[in-house]
Each structure stands twice: as structure tokens, then as C-alpha cells.
Enzyme design. Structure first.
Site, PDB file in Angstrom:
ATOM      1  CD  GLU A 154     -26.734 -84.988  21.294  1.00  0.00           C
ATOM      2  OE1 GLU A 154     -27.457 -85.962  21.619  1.00  0.00           O
ATOM      3  OE2 GLU A 154     -25.582 -84.814  21.730  1.00  0.00           O
ATOM      4  CG  HIS A 167     -21.553 -87.665  17.887  1.00  0.00           C
ATOM      5  ND1 HIS A 167     -21.634 -86.292  18.039  1.00  0.00           N
ATOM      6  CD2 HIS A 167     -22.018 -88.195  19.056  1.00  0.00           C
ATOM      7  CE1 HIS A 167     -22.126 -86.008  19.254  1.00  0.00           C
ATOM      8  NE2 HIS A 167     -22.365 -87.141  19.886  1.00  0.00           N
TER       9      HIS A 167
HETATM   10 MN    MN Z   1     -28.357 -87.837  22.053  1.00  0.00          MN
END
Ligand code: MN
Length: 452
Positions: free
Chosen positions: A216, A150
Site C-alpha cells: 500500500e 481507493h
Molecule cells: Mn494502509
């Protein structure tokens, strides 16, 4: 407290982990249930206007307040009245051994050979009829940034001319302090927030609904017993301080985030809402799924001693398969099921939940019972297995086709986002986390005080 060996090693495996165990609650014995008798997660639900602690079993909840009132928890001694509270906090404070005792008693009451089956049946509440609540009042919420994939991919998208990773990434688990007041249980509607951001032409929009609403996919853990201010928690002791694990959706507004985050980090782009799955899966239930942490790679610096231990090298990772499903309003109208838009693995994180806790307390900061520490977006090395739309769609520039032909970039009003998590291992019964879901609803039509 257990000895240090017992905190990490397999010695704690007992009858509650046996794949042969069945429950007299038949829905707990189906192959696809998240809540077989090997799981027994804790949650808080509402029934008849009062909040109660429950244990998830199949599609049912064992009402612990009811069980306490019927005298079924007396073998727990002083822990029994804590099970009749309206929040998990008093039980979380007592530590891992207390959670283990309650979980083992629930196993005795619910397993297929239980002599108490007929009595206990009256204490079951259907999950469909219960409203799940936050398990505990969350004092502090800290969100980490622990996926190297990420961090790399996000760096490539947001800062193409700079190095992908900040130089500190492999030395310590990076985090920011989140907002606890807007952590909400799964099912809460997500209202699109207003904010300041630059538009495509790099003009500043002084106030508008975000055009880049994202999810997320994260894994959170709840602090059990805290530490005294000034007294760090050793990595080897962290399993005693984690009550359990849940799924977290750290809803994010990417346009607001991009404009506000330099130099001090995310603020309003995150604090409008964070959703959590309501069932807390204990570390005891997760024990068969503890694995070595992900390989740090040849170029990684040597771990600081406070973030390393022989036990952690064997058991620091949690092998959880995570999925994001999405259902647009059109899919809902057409009666279509939600579509899987990504699947990834928590075991691939560069830093583990245990390292997050050890690092958080390393300066003497006291963690308190019910604090929530979340992992940050869980992404894989492949772009198609990333944990947010920012990566999956390369900041909205490469849409994902949905099964009905719709194109997904960022979230639209009416989109429903559902997270799932599941642990599987040969020789063990699979357990899951239930869902963490939220439906996006339109922004306020007018900003308060705005002139027409
Ligand atoms: Mn986050």
C-alpha cells in the site's frame, strides 16, 4: 510559537528555498537528486556501531554528532547537544522552530559559498556506506483511509452489491490503530506471513502463507510536539505538531484481511510489517509544495468546523508525486531495472495530513512525539494510477504485464517493491524522499509446532 499567519503563509520562505542555491557537495546539484540543498531531510544512520543523526545532502550524509563534537553547532545553543543524540526524538519534541534552526544551520554549512567547506567535508558520510535506521522509536502508529478513489474502488471490488462508500467517509478521516513494533526501515526483508483465510472455493484455510500479498503506497507524518491528554489540537495549529513526512509501505495480506476485518477492522493482515523511508522531509522543506486540498465534490457534506480553516483551504494539501517500482527475481537475474507499476499524487487525497492530526486529537487523545500517522493507500481516479495491487489488478483477476512479459497479480517471493516520492513546482528546485523498499522472502516453511 510563531503567529498563526506564519504557520501557513509564505512568509517563512527563505534562502533555503531559493532555486538558485547550490551546494559544494557536487552530487546535491544534479537534476535528479532527491536531496538538493533545498531539502536537507533528517535521518538516523549507523556508523562504527553507533547511531547518529544526519542530514541528507546529495549522495552524502552530514554527521550531526561529528559536527557537534567539532563545535560547529554552537550557534544552536541548547539545541546543539540534541543533535548528538542517537534518535531524533529530543529534537522532534522541540517543535518546528527547532527543526528550522538546525536545517538553516545545515544550509549555511553546506551551501556553495560556505567558508567552512574544507572543515565540514570531513563530516560527510557516503549514503552507500551508512545503514539507515528508524528516525525515532515509534510509540503509536495510526493508519488512515483518506483516498476517496481507493475507498470507492475497494468498495466496488470487495462489496459489489453495496454502496461504494461508507456513509461516514466524507464526514471524517477514517482510521484504525496500527502496530508500532513492526514498523521497520526501508530495506528490511518482508517475510510472507501465515494466516487464516478463505480460499477460492470459499473453504477456510486454517493456517497457510498468504496468497495475496500486496503493498500500500502511503505518505506518513511524524508527530513533533504532542498534546496534553484531554486537549485537542486545533487544525490551525497542526503544522506546529508535524515534524516531517516520509513514505510508507503498509504491506497487506488481502486474503487474511478479507476474512478477519469484519466487524472490527484489519489486524494481522497488516501488523506483520510496515516499511518507512528513513529520511524525514520537514514541513519547512515542503512549504513550496503546499497546495489547496483536493476538491471535495458537489455532493460532499459541509466540513465540520474543526476540520476546516481558511489557512488550510489554501495550504492543506501536499503536492507529492508518488511512484511504485517493482523488480521480480527474474528481472534481477536478467539485469533489468525495476519497472514503474503505478504513479499517483498525494494532493488528490480527500483528507489531508493536517486534518488527520486534528481529527486524531479531537476527542482529547494525546499524540506523542514520534507517533506515526499514515495516509492510507494513495490512489487516483484512474485504476492504472491506484496505490495497491488489489485495485491495480482488480483483486488479482486482471494481471499487469511487466516489460519482460511476466504477469503481475499479487507479490511473489523475490519481488522487490520500491516507492519513490518527489515534489516539483515551477520556479523551485525539485526535492524527493529517497526510497522505501522491501524484498519479499518466502514464508516460514512450516508453522511452529505443526506436526509433520
Ligand atoms: Mn494502509
Amino acid at each position: 510559537l510563531a503567529t498563526r499567519d506564519q504557520q501557513w503563509a509564505d512568509v517563512q520562505e527563505d534562502e533555503t528555498h531559493s532555486s538558485a542555491a547550490l551546494s559544494w557537495v557536487s552530487s546535491a546539484n544534479t537534476a535528479d537528486t532527491d536531496f538538493p540543498i533545498q531539502n536537507l531531510p533528517f535521518g538516523v544512520f549507523q556508523k562504527d556501531g553507533t547511531a547518529r543523526i544526519g542530514i541528507g545532502i546529495g549522495d552524502q550524509i552530514l554527521d550531526l554528532r561529528w559536527a557537534y563534537q567539532k563545535g560547529m553547532l554552537s550557534s544552536l545553543g541548547g539545541l546543539a547537544p540534541l543533535c548528538a543524540e542517537a534518535t531524533l526524538k529530543p529534537l522532534m519534541e522541540k517543535g518546528r522552530a527547532a527543526a528550522r534552526q538546525v536545517r538553516r544551520l545545515a544550509f549555511q554549512l553546506l551551501h556553495a559559498g560556505s567558508a567552512q567547506q574544507e572543515r565540514v567535508r570531513a563530516g560527510l558520510v557516503s549514503m552507500q556506506e551508512a545503514e539507515m535506521m528508524l528516525p525515532v522509536e515509534i510509540g503509536d502508529f495510526t493508519d488512515f483511509y483518506t483516498s476517496v478513489h481507493h475507498a470507492r474502488r475497494g468498495g466496488k471490488i470487495a462489496r459489489p452489491s453495496s454502496p461504494e462508500l461508507f456513509p461516514n467517509f466524507k464526514n471524517l478521516p477514517i482510521a484504525y490503530h496500527g502496530r508500532a513494533s513492526t514498523v521497520v526501515p526501508s530495506g528490511t526483508l518482508c517475510r510472507r506471513p501465515w494466516g487464516q483465510f478463505l480460499t477460492g472455493s470459499n473453504d477456510l484455510s486454517h493456517m497457510a502463507p498468504t496468497q495475496k500479498l500486496d503493498f500500500e503506497l502511503e505518505v506518513g507524518c511524524y508527530v513533533g510536539p504532542g498534546n496534553h491528554h484531554g486537549q485537542p489540537i486545533a487544525l490551525v495549529d497542526t503544522p506546529q505538531h508535524i515534524f516531517g513526512v516520509c513514505l510508507v509501505n503498509d504491506w497487506s495480506a488481502r486474503d487474511i484481511q478479507r476474512w478477519e476485518s469484519q466487524p472490527l477492522g484489519p489486524f494481522l493482515s497488516k501488523s506483520f510489517m510496515t516499511s518507512v523511508s528513513p529520511w524525514v522531509v520537514t514541513l519547512d522543506a515542503l512549504q513550496p509544495f503546499q497546495v489547496p486540498p483536493a476538491d471535495r465534490g458537489d455532493d460532499a457534506p459541509r466540513l465540520s468546523p474543526y476540520l476546516d480553516s481558511p489557512e488550510h483551504r489554501l495550504k492543506g494539501g501536499l503536492d507529492i508525486t508518488l511512484q511504485v517500482l517493482l523488480r521480480t527475481s527474474r528481472m534481477r537475474e536478467d539485469g533489468r531495472d525495476a519497472a514503474v507499476v503505478t504513479e499517483t499524487r498525494y494532493a488528490n487525497q480527500f483528507w489531508t495530513s493536517f486534518q488527520m492530526l486534528a481529527h486524531h486529537s479531537s476527542n482529547g487523545c494525546n499524540l506523542r512525539t514520534g507517533d506515526l500517522l499514515s495516509s492510507g493507500t494513495v490512489s487516483d481516479s484512474e485504476q492504472s494510477r491506484a496505490g495497491c495491487l488489489f485495485e491495480l489488478t482488480w483483486d488479482g483477476t486482471t494481471p499487469i504485464p511487466l516489460p519482460n512479459g511476466e504477469q503481475l497479480t499479487y507479490l511473489s517471493d523475490g519481488d522487490e517493491v520500491v516507492f519513490r516520492g518527489r515534489c516539483s513546482r515551477d520556479g523551485y528546485r525539485s526535492i524527493g524522499f529517497g526510497t522505501c523498499s522491501g524484498l519479499v522472502i518466502p514464508a516460514l516453511s512450516q508453522y511452529p509446532g505443526a506436526r509433520a
